[in-house]
Design a protein around this motif. Structure first.
Motif, PDB file in Angstrom:
ATOM      1  N   GLY A 136       0.803  -1.282   0.036  1.00  0.00           N
ATOM      2  CA  GLY A 136       0.033  -0.035  -0.096  1.00  0.00           C
ATOM      3  C   GLY A 136       0.823   1.239   0.078  1.00  0.00           C
ATOM      4  O   GLY A 136       0.565   2.191  -0.967  1.00  0.00           O
ATOM      5  N   SER A 137       1.735   1.384   0.781  1.00  0.00           N
ATOM      6  CA  SER A 137       2.696   2.520   0.934  1.00  0.00           C
ATOM      7  C   SER A 137       3.262   2.938  -0.471  1.00  0.00           C
ATOM      8  O   SER A 137       3.820   3.937  -0.757  1.00  0.00           O
ATOM      9  N   THR A 181      -3.292  11.130   6.385  1.00  0.00           N
ATOM     10  CA  THR A 181      -2.679  11.989   5.279  1.00  0.00           C
ATOM     11  C   THR A 181      -2.955  11.319   3.908  1.00  0.00           C
ATOM     12  O   THR A 181      -3.083  11.951   2.774  1.00  0.00           O
ATOM     13  N   SER A 182      -2.946  10.022   3.980  1.00  0.00           N
ATOM     14  CA  SER A 182      -3.172   9.381   2.774  1.00  0.00           C
ATOM     15  C   SER A 182      -4.646   9.608   2.228  1.00  0.00           C
ATOM     16  O   SER A 182      -4.921   9.780   1.043  1.00  0.00           O
ATOM     17  N   VAL A 199       9.005  -4.367  -5.092  1.00  0.00           N
ATOM     18  CA  VAL A 199       8.761  -5.013  -6.308  1.00  0.00           C
ATOM     19  C   VAL A 199       7.362  -5.188  -6.731  1.00  0.00           C
ATOM     20  O   VAL A 199       7.043  -4.549  -7.923  1.00  0.00           O
ATOM     21  N   ALA A 200       6.423  -5.454  -5.818  1.00  0.00           N
ATOM     22  CA  ALA A 200       5.079  -5.527  -6.290  1.00  0.00           C
ATOM     23  C   ALA A 200       4.305  -4.374  -6.064  1.00  0.00           C
ATOM     24  O   ALA A 200       3.508  -4.210  -7.076  1.00  0.00           O
ATOM     25  N   GLY A 201       4.505  -3.591  -5.310  1.00  0.00           N
ATOM     26  CA  GLY A 201       3.732  -2.270  -5.257  1.00  0.00           C
ATOM     27  C   GLY A 201       3.947  -1.340  -6.332  1.00  0.00           C
ATOM     28  O   GLY A 201       2.720  -0.996  -6.970  1.00  0.00           O
ATOM     29  N   VAL A 247      -6.757   2.513   3.287  1.00  0.00           N
ATOM     30  CA  VAL A 247      -7.421   1.359   3.854  1.00  0.00           C
ATOM     31  C   VAL A 247      -6.488   0.325   4.206  1.00  0.00           C
ATOM     32  O   VAL A 247      -6.706  -0.390   5.332  1.00  0.00           O
ATOM     33  N   ALA A 248      -5.424   0.069   3.651  1.00  0.00           N
ATOM     34  CA  ALA A 248      -4.488  -0.887   3.980  1.00  0.00           C
ATOM     35  C   ALA A 248      -3.766  -0.484   5.491  1.00  0.00           C
ATOM     36  O   ALA A 248      -3.650  -1.444   6.446  1.00  0.00           O
TER      37      ALA A 248
END
Length: 435
Positions: free
Chosen positions: A56-57, A119-120, A184-186, A208-209
């Protein structure tokens, strides 16, 4: 070395945690990831929260520069945004380390994770309302990085209270593997989602994460300071005391220097675009650039998945020395490579070495420091990890322009080997450190 304090601290915070019986590891399990810390409920909650937020980040990490570029059509503004986030992160990481040594770390984690989530959410609001303001984006980024600076030292320092000293390398390997997988995945997920759901929703998914993280942290045991917390403060004097403590404990100082040497002299990412355009152009510049950037994180993930091969090592100092030297050799080999896939192999080897170095440097910081200093040591660690690669970008970019990219990469790798071996020979504290 005296680990009695950290061991007692771990027991105090794990009164509800059963002590699992050790099981012999046979066959392939001797090589696979060491999962002993996951048997401890408190650590399992902390670790499981990172599985979601590690990805998520990265959604926000991709969305912010993408939105800034869409507004300004300038890579310079993207770079300025990075600096806008770096300064508050550095300041608040140093202060946050002192704060983490004076308060219940669980409460600090709750407050800061909620702050990051808010903040997100504000990132999402400005995106869906079409604010299109670089200033707003940079302010939100600075605030979020300030919360991260407060959060990271408390989070890392808490690990030593949740698992015993002998499981610290395994715990660090588990956490680092998840974070590297997120790297890698993000970005891949972000690239796939933007055409489907839009850029604004990436911020919302990150928020949400982070709710998962808040829920997991809320279920941790209380982590109050050990000793006499009423006499502690979190000001400049306490931050300075942390630096004095580090200077008086050579093994701690050398663990930081090892990372600085490896990252500043040996991190060649600033030269990846030029190498992709020149040395590996025949493979396709886009493909080559993606392969180069993915090489080190992929290697780190492989190292984490095979952490059973090294997590039980007791000579932590020698593991750090060997890993940093291995990193330097792999980087030099990468600089000499003209074949893209050979270059990828060397970068992956560097990633494995980096994972091993992270695991044992982290274990040294948690086991060699007393609980009342762990937060401050983790604050400095956060600054070093964030700042080292940025200094490397400046150094390698300058050296690449002066001597050519391949010469800069090879020279940097060899310099890592020479400096690390010199430090190990000159100061025996790191060589002698073990649990």
């Amino acid at each position: 070395m005296d680990t009695s304090e950290s061991t007692d601290g771990s027991r105090a915070a794990r009164s509800d945690t059963p002590e699992p019986e050790p099981e012999p590891r046979r066959g392939w399990r001797r090589w696979a990831m060491d999962t002993r810390p996951l048997r401890r409920p408190a650590y399992r909650r902390l670790w499981s929260s990172t599985i979601v937020t590690a990805v998520g980040s990265q959604l926000t990490a991709v969305a912010v520069p993408k939105q800034i570029y869409d507004i300004t059509h300038s890579s310079a503004w993207v770079g300025y945004a990075g600096l806008a986030g770096l300064l508050p992160m550095v300041v608040f990481a140093l202060w946050g380390g002192a704060v983490a040594d004076t308060v219940d770390r669980r409460k600090l984690l709750l407050v800061t994770n909620i702050g990051i989530a808010v903040t997100s959410l504000l990132f999402w609001v400005q995106a869906v309302t079409g604010t299109d303001s670089v200033v707003v984006l940079m302010v939100l980024l600075a605030v979020q990085q300030a919360f991260f600076g407060l959060n990271a030292p408390a989070r890392n320092a808490s690990i030593a209270r949740l698992v015993p000293a002998e499981e610290l390398p395994a715990a660090n390997a588990l956490g680092s593997t998840v974070m590297q997988t997120g790297l890698v995945a993000g970005p891949l997920l972000a690239g796939a989602l933007i055409p489907v759901v839009g850029l604004a929703e990436l911020y919302l998914l990150d928020a949400v994460a982070l709710c998962v993280t808040v829920w997991a942290v809320a279920r941790l045991p209380a982590l109050p300071p050990l000793g006499k917390p009423s006499a502690r403060r979190a000001g400049l004097r306490e931050i300075a005391a942390g630096f004095r403590y580090m200077s008086l404990h050579k093994v701690l100082l050398l663990s930081f220097l090892a990372d600085i040497v490896a990252m500043v002299f040996g991190m060649p990412r600033a030269l990846f675009p030029q190498l992709a355009a020149e040395t590996y152009a025949s493979y396709g510049e886009g493909l080559a650039l993606g392969v180069l950037f993915a090489g080190i994180p992929v290697g780190a993930v492989i190292g984490g998945l095979l952490s059973g091969t090294f997590s039980r090592a007791r000579r932590h100092g020698w593991m750090v020395i060997g890993a940093v030297v291995g990193w330097g050799i792999a980087v030099a080999g990468f600089g000499l490579s003209r074949n893209l896939w050979v270059a990828l192999a060397f970068l992956a080897a560097a990633g494995v070495a980096d994972m091993i170095s992270m695991v044992f440097r982290g274990a040294i910081l948690l086991s060699a420091a007393t609980d009342e200093m762990r937060g401050r040591m983790q604050g400095v660690f956060t600054v070093v990890v964030a700042g080292g690669p940025r200094l490397a970008d400046v150094l390698h970019g300058t050296a690449g322009a002066a001597f050519g990219p391949r010469a800069a990469v090879v020279g940097g790798g060899l310099l890592v080997v020479a400096v690390m071996l010199g430090l190990a020979a000159a100061v025996p504290a790191l060589r002698r450190y073990r649990i």
